[in-house]
Design an enzyme around this catalytic site. Structure first.
Site, mmCIF file in Angstrom:
data_model
loop_
_atom_site.group_PDB
_atom_site.id
_atom_site.type_symbol
_atom_site.label_atom_id
_atom_site.label_comp_id
_atom_site.label_asym_id
_atom_site.label_seq_id
_atom_site.Cartn_x
_atom_site.Cartn_y
_atom_site.Cartn_z
ATOM 1 N N SER B 378 0.877 -1.166 0.000
ATOM 2 C CA SER B 378 0.000 0.000 0.000
ATOM 3 C C SER B 378 0.914 1.216 0.000
ATOM 4 O O SER B 378 1.674 1.422 0.944
ATOM 5 C CB SER B 378 -0.877 -0.011 1.250
ATOM 6 N N ARG B 379 0.847 1.999 -1.066
ATOM 7 C CA ARG B 379 1.831 3.081 -1.220
ATOM 8 C C ARG B 379 1.519 4.309 -0.386
ATOM 9 O O ARG B 379 2.414 5.075 -0.064
ATOM 10 C CB ARG B 379 1.974 3.455 -2.695
ATOM 11 N N VAL B 380 0.253 4.526 -0.079
ATOM 12 C CA VAL B 380 -0.065 5.729 0.692
ATOM 13 C C VAL B 380 -0.773 5.432 2.015
ATOM 14 O O VAL B 380 -0.902 6.300 2.855
ATOM 15 C CB VAL B 380 -0.943 6.711 -0.124
#
Lengths: 130, 515
Positions: B378-380
């Site tokens: 999950s990048r953010v």
């Protein structure tokens, strides 16, 4: 056959231009020029396809040609005059009893509808949805 | 009946013959849900047109066949247009008159849609009657720009321990759920919807589940389970089943996004699930080929990337000036044999802010959800994770990844050194703790407490194979005897100081009792 369609469209456009500008490029001459061009470019096999595309374009023009319909013959003169006011010039009006009353005219994608049928159908939908 | 007749009489007496001018075309050919139309020279892209069955027949026929047939202009050509037919294509015939409607494809949106099942045009399909109090919103419009957005910083809890701990999702994020068929992609999505019930009503997101190309029986089952659990009170289902025309399957995700945007623009949070975009891509390919657009890789049209990017870019967390609402998107993509490097999966992976990758092997081993921790990210979301969850889940991902590498040596457990054996035991235990059955999402405070117990060794006295049952006992214990601690975690969203001390005391009590 996009190429055949393009040739057919170009031929029709050229014929229309010639007609508008009253030049002496008759359809016969235009066709002769096209055939000569096809011969020199080695595309003579396209000729039957171009003829077919011309037929399609003709049918399309016919469909979109000016026409006036009236519910009763007695309304014809009024309908033709009213349509002409809106730029639709037809030579005669066709009787279409399904219109119930009034008239309608169409030309090249523009439809003028002053028929009772249209209004009654709209009324029916309005009553049903409210 | 009398009132209707009276009304009709009134309306007929008020009729005045007026001339209506409009632009029309004529159907040249129709087939496979696509109509080629002569005329309509001024039509614009994605404009709606109306196929008029009442034009040629008698008044009686026109009234009998009054249901409108809409179309959507998708190709503008030199001598006409091509449109997809949004309805019963068998009613469209050559020579049929087509009217321009002068508006882009729009669907009804509004609060009244909540709890309803609608099709891609926003028409109800649940037999509960018409939907009142809605306004029309265009199905396609540009996504919000940079200045209108704010960073993703509010968590969206899925109720699934493995996701909330390791792959957290924030409100306004786009998180892809990807995997082969039958590995639990839809289950994650549905559990996420179910879990929103534990959210306070004020911050509970409106959920929109978009079923694309699914079997109607599957959608019916999902709606029934949502209804049974009371989740339909905050959910809208948009369905374009496998039996519906390709145009509906292509439009359904845009309809879902439009409905979600309506709530986002009101300052509310919305969650939209696209199940699944692989089927939308296939429907779009079918339409594009029938529209004679040039095929590209895997016969998809050149703009298939744009199809998904413009859809997913509409997910956003709006700035305070814009109301602070959010639209979170959970697109689903189905892979073939776990191949995430295929055309559509790579496209969507590159568009989204992370992916939850589900593995058939793990699923077959009994792991639920079958998340491949190494390939999921999950990048953010981590910036939206609560302090409590951040604190307890710190090293889980790394430990689990190391465990997966050591897993192969498990069969030689008698020859392993103590340190490796301990790590394998710990990994097995953690895997068991993160196992979670379908339809049982956990509230965030319970997830945090359970993971806290696991990482701090409160479950170490159990054999790794017994961890699942021990965890269930722990949950029951906490619900029964540490409700106040759970409430504190929920309120402070943190586990430190007094809250940590109370939680440790409760866990010590649990350890004593099970001993």
């Amino acid at each position: 056959m996009t190429l055949a369609r393009d040739y057919a469209q170009a031929l029709v456009n050229a014929a229309h231009t010639a007609e508008k500008e009253s030049t002496k490029a008759e359809p016969k001459k235009l066709v002769a020029q096209l055939v000569k061009h096809l011969e020199t470019t080695g595309r003579m096999k396209l000729l039957p396809h171009i003829v077919r595309e011309l037929g399609r374009l003709e049918a399309q023009e016919k469909k979109l040609a000016p026409q006036v319909e009236v519910a009763h013959q007695k309304d014809a003169a009024h309908a033709l005059a009213a349509a002409a006011k809106h730029g639709i010039h037809a030579n005669e009006a066709r009787v279409n009893h399904t219109l119930v009353q009034g008239w309608r005219a169409s030309s090249k994608g523009t439809l003028l509808d002053a028929s009772a049928k249209r209004q009654l159908v709209e009324l029916y939908k309005k009553v049903l949805t409210h | 009946m009398e009132s209707i007749i009276k009304r009709i009489e009134e309306e007929i007496s008020a009729l005045t013959p007026n001339v209506q001018e409009e632009e029309t075309g004529i159907v040249r050919t129709a087939g496979d849900g696509i109509a080629e139309i002569d005329g309509l020279q001024n039509a614009i892209m994605t404009e709606m047109v109306l196929f008029d069955p009442s034009f040629d027949g008698s008044l009686e026929d026109a009234i009998k066949d009054a249901d409108p047939i809409y179309g959507l202009v998708l190709n503008l050509e030199e001598d006409g247009v091509r449109a997809v037919i949004l309805g019963d294509a068998s009613r469209v015939y050559e020579g049929m008159r087509v009217r321009r409607l002068g508006r882009l494809l729009s669907i009804p949106v509004g609060d009244a849609l909540v709890g309803r099942v609608v099709n891609a045009l926003g028409e109800p399909v649940d037999g509960k009657g018409p939907i009142a109090g809605t306004k029309l919103m265009p199905i396609e419009h540009e996504a919000y720009g940079v200045m209108d957005r704010s960073p993703v910083n509010v968590p969206l809890h899925t109720g699934i321990k493995a996701i909330d701990a390791m792959i957290p999702i924030g409100r306004g994020q786009r998180e892809l759920i990807i995997g082969d068929r039958g590995v639990g992609k839809t289950t994650i999505a549905i559990d996420t919807i179910l879990n929103q019930k534990s959210e306070p009503e004020a911050t509970r997101p409106i959920c929109i589940y978009v079923a694309i190309g699914q079997k109607e029986s599957k959608t019916a089952k999902i709606v029934a389970s949502l209804e049974e659990s009371g989740a339909m009170a905050y959910t809208i289902v948009v369905t374009a089943p496998a039996s519906s025309p390709a145009a509906f399957q292509f439009l359904a995700p845009f309809a879902g996004a439009t409905i979600g945007e309506h709530f986002m623009e009101q300052g509310k949070d919305a969650l939209v699930i696209y199940d699944d975009l692989s089927k939308q891509a296939v429907a779009y390919r079918q339409m594009a080929l029938l529209l004679r657009r040039p095929p590209g890789r895997e016969a998809y049209p050149g703009d298939v990337f744009y199809l998904h990017s413009r859809l997913l870019e509409r997910a956003a967390k709006l700035s305070k000036e814009k109301g602070g609402g959010s639209l979170t998107a959970l697109p689903i993509i189905e892979t073939q044999e776990g191949d995430i490097s295929a055309y559509i999966p790579t496209n969507v992976i590159s568009i989204t802010d992370g992916q939850i990758f589900l593995l058939a092997d793990l699923f077959n081993k009994g792991q639920r959800p079958a998340i491949d921790v190494g390939n999921s990210v999950s990048r953010v979301g981590s910036s939206a994770q609560t302090k409590a969850m951040k604190k307890v889940s710190g090293k889980i991902k790394l430990e689990l990844a190391q465990f997966r590498e050591l897993e192969a040596f498990m069969q030689f457990s008698s020859d392993l050194d103590a340190e490796t054996k301990k790590r394998i035991d710990s990994g097995q235990r953690m895997t068991q703790v993160l196992n979670q059955s379908e339809g049982h999402p956990l509230p965030f405070e319970m997830e945090a407490a359970v993971i806290f117990a696991a990482v701090n060794g409160y479950l170490d006295s159990f054999d790794p194979s017994q961890t699942s049952s021990a965890e269930q006992r722990l949950q029951d214990f906490l619900m029964r005897e540490a409700k106040d601690v759970l409430a504190q975690i929920k309120e402070t969203k943190n586990i430190d100081g007094d809250v940590e001390a109370s939680l440790r005391a409760a866990l010590d009590k649990f350890a004593e009792r099970v001993a």
